[in-house]
Enzyme design. Structure first.
Site, short mmCIF file in Angstrom:
data_model
loop_
_atom_site.label_atom_id
_atom_site.label_comp_id
_atom_site.label_asym_id
_atom_site.label_seq_id
_atom_site.Cartn_x
_atom_site.Cartn_y
_atom_site.Cartn_z
N ILE A 1 -0.63 9.39 42.68
CA ILE A 1 -0.43 10.57 43.18
C ILE A 1 0.69 10.62 44.06
O ILE A 1 1.45 11.72 44.20
CB ILE A 1 -1.66 11.02 43.95
CG1 ILE A 1 -2.77 11.50 42.82
CG2 ILE A 1 -1.48 12.25 44.86
CD1 ILE A 1 -4.42 11.79 43.24
N TYR B 1 0.31 16.57 34.66
CA TYR B 1 0.21 16.02 36.00
C TYR B 1 -0.61 14.82 36.11
O TYR B 1 -0.32 13.80 36.63
CB TYR B 1 -0.05 17.19 37.00
CG TYR B 1 -0.16 16.45 38.40
CD1 TYR B 1 1.04 16.17 39.33
CD2 TYR B 1 -1.57 16.19 38.82
CE1 TYR B 1 0.75 15.88 40.63
CE2 TYR B 1 -1.58 15.81 40.07
CZ TYR B 1 -0.76 15.54 41.07
OH TYR B 1 -0.83 14.99 42.15
N VAL C 1 4.16 10.64 42.18
CA VAL C 1 4.61 11.64 41.55
C VAL C 1 4.73 12.71 42.39
O VAL C 1 5.83 13.51 42.41
CB VAL C 1 3.18 12.25 40.59
CG1 VAL C 1 3.40 13.59 40.02
CG2 VAL C 1 3.06 11.17 39.53
N GLU C 2 3.74 13.05 43.83
CA GLU C 2 4.09 14.11 44.56
C GLU C 2 5.29 14.05 45.53
O GLU C 2 6.36 14.76 45.37
CB GLU C 2 2.85 14.11 45.50
CG GLU C 2 1.69 14.45 45.10
CD GLU C 2 1.77 16.06 44.72
OE1 GLU C 2 2.41 16.74 45.25
OE2 GLU C 2 0.71 16.47 43.83
N THR C 3 5.68 12.94 45.90
CA THR C 3 6.87 12.77 46.89
C THR C 3 7.72 11.40 46.70
O THR C 3 8.23 11.07 47.71
CB THR C 3 6.19 12.88 48.22
OG1 THR C 3 5.61 11.63 48.61
CG2 THR C 3 5.59 14.13 48.67
#
Length: 355
Positions: A132, A335, A135-137
């Site tokens: 997570i 996602y 992928v997010e940041t």
């Protein structure tokens, strides 16, 4: 994601937004954004919030009226045009590459104790948290460059009317704007200076303000929650969020499956989308071919279809309740699968623990 429960980064990813920010070199220049000004709905919002919180109504009106109306944010929040092709291979390539895997390895090594503690306390594997945050940041490297007050105020008071769910989304962003202002007041932040995604998502895990206030935890024990600068707080908060969304310790996220050839059966199995709906027995009765592990699964399953363009067969998986929990972070099977596979790739590269 912006779907209930109030989660995090919309159904659009931060990376996609940042890519879209890069304007063509010869694009026609646009006039600079203008303040929203004291429009009636803004004033009413400020007065209601001030009455609820005891804040100064005039100061709140002035703060919101000075927020900039950002045309770029209105553009980015719109869904992809109808008929735009989705390709799992291309989506996967954006997030699972050597640079991101290397960064994940370094992040895991540096924060191994916090990841192990989060897994022990909440039952969420370290590799899912790693997936997570990657992928997010990109492990905190890309957290968004928009002023969150401007972005949320734009979406709260000038949401694009052409969006298919404009009224619902605008109401959501007004709630998130109120949550953001409360978050800033509670944490001593200047609301005019906080930066995040075009949708108002914040910090390493890209929590929306409402999710920060509801799910974020002080995991480093310093007496405050800081999702901008504390990787430990981000790790614990992601794990806590997934646990609250129903994560089941020791349950896998997905299985392989072969769908039946009959078109009617395939349509019935794909109709519920990513929400777990079928038992293993029901899938078998429809003619699906399940792995041995999937046949033994105790609980509902979703048939997940990831498109690979017009000339390649789709990738099909069975999602468990844990796959569903990841989609509560961002309402997208693409996602969720990217999160899972990035985490797996990083875990596979880790050296075995010494005996």
């Amino acid at each position: 994601m912006l779907n209930p429960p109030t989660a995090l980064l919309a159904t659009l990813t931060l990376t996609a937004a940042l890519s879209a920010q890069a304007a063509p070199r010869h694009a026609r220049s646009e006039p600079p954004p203008q303040p929203l000004g004291p429009r009636p709905e803004l004033v009413a919002f400020a007065d209601t919030l001030a009455n609820d919180t005891g804040w100064d109504a005039t100061a709140l009106r002035d703060l919101l009226a000075q927020a900039l109306d950002l045309p770029r944010v209105r553009q980015l929040i719109l869904p992809a045009p109808a008929g735009a092709a989705k390709t799992w291979a291309a989506y996967r390539e954006r997030f699972i590459d050597s640079r991101r895997i290397d960064a994940g390895l370094a992040f895991w090594a540096e924060h191994e104790a916090a990841l192990a503690r989060a897994e022990s306390q909440y039952g969420v594997p370290a590799e899912i948290i790693i997936g997570i945050l990657g992928v997010e940041t990109f492990y905190g490297r890309i957290t968004g460059g928009f002023k969150v007050l401007d972005a949320l105020a734009t979406l709260a008071f000038d949401f694009p009317a052409e969006h298919p769910r404009a009224a619902e989304r605008q109401a959501f962003f007004r709630r998130e704007l109120a949550e953001f202002l409360r978050l800033c007041r509670d944490n001593g932040l200047d609301p005019a200076e906080v930066r995040g995604s075009y949708a108002g998502a914040l910090g390493l895990p890209q929590f929306m303000p409402g999710s920060w206030r509801q799910y974020a935890v002080d995991f480093d024990g310093d007496g405050r929650i800081d999702l901008f600068a504390s990787p430990a707080d981000a790790i614990g908060s992601v794990a806590h969020y997934l646990a609250e969304q129903g994560w089941k310790p020791a349950q896998t996220t997905h299985y392989t499956v072969q769908l039946p050839a009959d078109p009617l059966s395939r349509r019935r199995l794909l109709a519920p989308d990513i929400r777990p709906h079928f038992s293993a027995a029901e899938l078998l009765a429809e003619g699906a071919t399940l792995s041995e592990a999937a046949r033994d699964h105790d609980g509902p399953l979703a048939v997940i279809e990831l498109q690979n363009g017009p000339h390649m067969p789709a990738t099909v998986r069975l999602g468990t309740e844990n796959f569903w929990a990841i989609t509560r972070y961002n309402w997208s099977a693409y996602y969720a699968m990217a999160v899972i596979e990035l985490g797996q790739a990083v875990r596979a590269r880790r050296a075995p623990a010494p005996r």
